[in-house]
Design an enzyme around this catalytic site. Structure first.
Site, mmCIF file in Angstrom:
data_model
loop_
_atom_site.group_PDB
_atom_site.id
_atom_site.type_symbol
_atom_site.label_atom_id
_atom_site.label_comp_id
_atom_site.label_asym_id
_atom_site.label_seq_id
_atom_site.Cartn_x
_atom_site.Cartn_y
_atom_site.Cartn_z
ATOM 1 C CB CYS A 149 82.303 -69.200 26.562
ATOM 2 S SG CYS A 149 80.439 -69.294 28.002
ATOM 3 C CG HIS A 189 78.983 -73.874 23.723
ATOM 4 N ND1 HIS A 189 80.531 -73.527 23.349
ATOM 5 C CD2 HIS A 189 78.713 -72.699 24.858
ATOM 6 C CE1 HIS A 189 80.665 -72.359 24.345
ATOM 7 N NE2 HIS A 189 79.703 -72.020 25.410
ATOM 8 C CD GLU A 190 74.809 -73.221 25.044
ATOM 9 O OE1 GLU A 190 74.742 -72.659 26.770
ATOM 10 O OE2 GLU A 190 75.198 -72.178 24.268
ATOM 11 C CG HIS A 195 78.534 -73.292 29.455
ATOM 12 N ND1 HIS A 195 78.949 -73.294 30.691
ATOM 13 C CD2 HIS A 195 77.919 -73.347 28.579
ATOM 14 C CE1 HIS A 195 79.441 -72.561 29.675
ATOM 15 N NE2 HIS A 195 78.484 -72.300 28.367
HETATM 16 C C1 N9Y Z 1 76.627 -68.516 24.597
HETATM 17 C C2 N9Y Z 1 78.014 -68.594 24.050
HETATM 18 C C3 N9Y Z 1 77.535 -70.395 22.715
HETATM 19 C C4 N9Y Z 1 78.363 -70.634 20.808
HETATM 20 C C5 N9Y Z 1 79.675 -70.951 21.265
HETATM 21 C C6 N9Y Z 1 80.005 -71.911 20.219
HETATM 22 C C7 N9Y Z 1 78.593 -72.585 19.990
HETATM 23 C C8 N9Y Z 1 77.660 -71.427 21.002
HETATM 24 C C9 N9Y Z 1 77.551 -68.070 22.174
HETATM 25 C C10 N9Y Z 1 80.873 -65.328 23.077
HETATM 26 C C11 N9Y Z 1 80.483 -64.572 22.282
HETATM 27 C C12 N9Y Z 1 79.830 -64.891 21.202
HETATM 28 C C13 N9Y Z 1 78.743 -65.746 21.344
HETATM 29 C C14 N9Y Z 1 77.835 -66.334 19.578
HETATM 30 C C15 N9Y Z 1 76.514 -66.097 18.366
HETATM 31 C C16 N9Y Z 1 77.503 -66.791 17.279
HETATM 32 C C17 N9Y Z 1 75.598 -66.266 15.378
HETATM 33 C C18 N9Y Z 1 75.327 -65.991 15.382
HETATM 34 C C19 N9Y Z 1 74.735 -64.982 16.408
HETATM 35 C C20 N9Y Z 1 76.777 -70.622 25.814
HETATM 36 N N1 N9Y Z 1 77.393 -69.383 25.912
HETATM 37 N N2 N9Y Z 1 79.141 -66.910 22.016
HETATM 38 N N3 N9Y Z 1 79.872 -67.264 22.067
HETATM 39 N N4 N9Y Z 1 77.308 -65.266 19.289
HETATM 40 N N5 N9Y Z 1 75.929 -65.099 17.375
HETATM 41 O O1 N9Y Z 1 78.556 -68.967 26.080
HETATM 42 O O2 N9Y Z 1 76.494 -67.236 22.075
HETATM 43 O O3 N9Y Z 1 78.359 -67.583 18.821
HETATM 44 O O4 N9Y Z 1 76.816 -71.380 26.626
HETATM 45 NI NI NI Z 2 78.865 -71.351 27.053
#
Ligand code: N9Y
Ligand code: NI
Length: 199
Positions: A126, A169-170, A173
């Site tokens: 996250c 996940h969203e 939140h």
């Molecule tokens: C952003 C989160 C949301 C995802 C986490 C798991 C499902 C939704 C997020 C932390 C770092 C990595 C990043 C990620 C990514 C994945 C695939 C392709 C490109 C929203 N958040 N991440 N979490 N990146 N990038 O907290 O995107 O998964 O609430």
């Molecule tokens: Ni998140």
């Protein structure tokens, strides 16, 4: 200045500095619905959120702006306790340029879900959590959601696979729920039978 006003300001681009981190009580609040019709200021917010996700996935821009790549963002992560999320899930096929699912969703709501569950093989992270929390985050494998889109139109969409996980996940939140709330603390990688593991 008010957080919303600052973020929707003409020259503002959302960066990691705008994202609040765990410990901030806003992340544990139940966010308020936006009005229908949606106020112009929330349309602007949604646009900024989606641009952040696109920027974060562009290696040059992400490096330049110091962004962690993200596929989703919820308004409470910007300290704005409103039911607005942005999702930008790229295609897994590098030949396909169109994202698998992308958009701003106002008042998203899960109206139906599969009995089957699913989780990401690598667990979740996250942008509001600056540490690794290992373990499976078990969610619904498929969901039907309703929401107001960026044109102000009511939509009903069925999602499966990665987009379904991101949207859940969203929406979590918006309800003050963090991904690690779903991890079994004694057995982080224990799974019941039949749970889809998404690679
Ligand atoms: C952003 C989160 C949301 C995802 C986490 C798991 C499902 C939704 C997020 C932390 C770092 C990595 C990043 C990620 C990514 C994945 C695939 C392709 C490109 C929203 N958040 N991440 N979490 N990146 N990038 O907290 O995107 O998964 O609430
Ligand atoms: Ni998140």
């Amino acid at each position: 200045m008010d957080t919303l006003e600052k973020i929707i300001g003409k020259n503002h681009a959302i960066s990691m500095d705008d994202i609040i981190r765990e410990g901030n009580p806003t992340l544990r609040e139940v966010a308020e619905e936006v009005s229908d019709p949606v106020d112009e200021s929330y349309f602007k917010l949604g646009e900024k959120m989606l641009t952040f996700l696109k920027n974060s996935q562009d290696p040059e821009i992400a490096e330049e702006m110091g962004l962690r790549g993200g596929v989703g963002l919820a308004a409470p992560q910007l300290d704005i306790s409103k039911r607005v999320i942005a999702v930008h899930v790229p295609s897994t096929n590098p030949e396909v340029t169109e994202p698998e699912f992308s958009g701003v969703l106002f008042n998203p709501k899960i109206i139906a879900h599969s009995i089957q569950d699913a989780c990401l093989a690598d667990g979740e992270g996250c942008l509001s959590v600056d540490r690794d929390v290992p373990g499976y985050v078990v969610r619904h494998a498929r969901v039907t959601i309703t929401f107001i889109d960026s044109n102000g139109e009511k939509q009903k969409v069925k999602l499966k696979g990665y987009p379904a996980i991101v949207v859940q996940h969203e929406i979590d939140h918006l309800n003050g729920i963090m991904f690690y709330d779903h991890i079994n603390s004694e057995h982080p990688f224990a799974l019941k039978e039949g749970v889809l593991v998404l690679e």
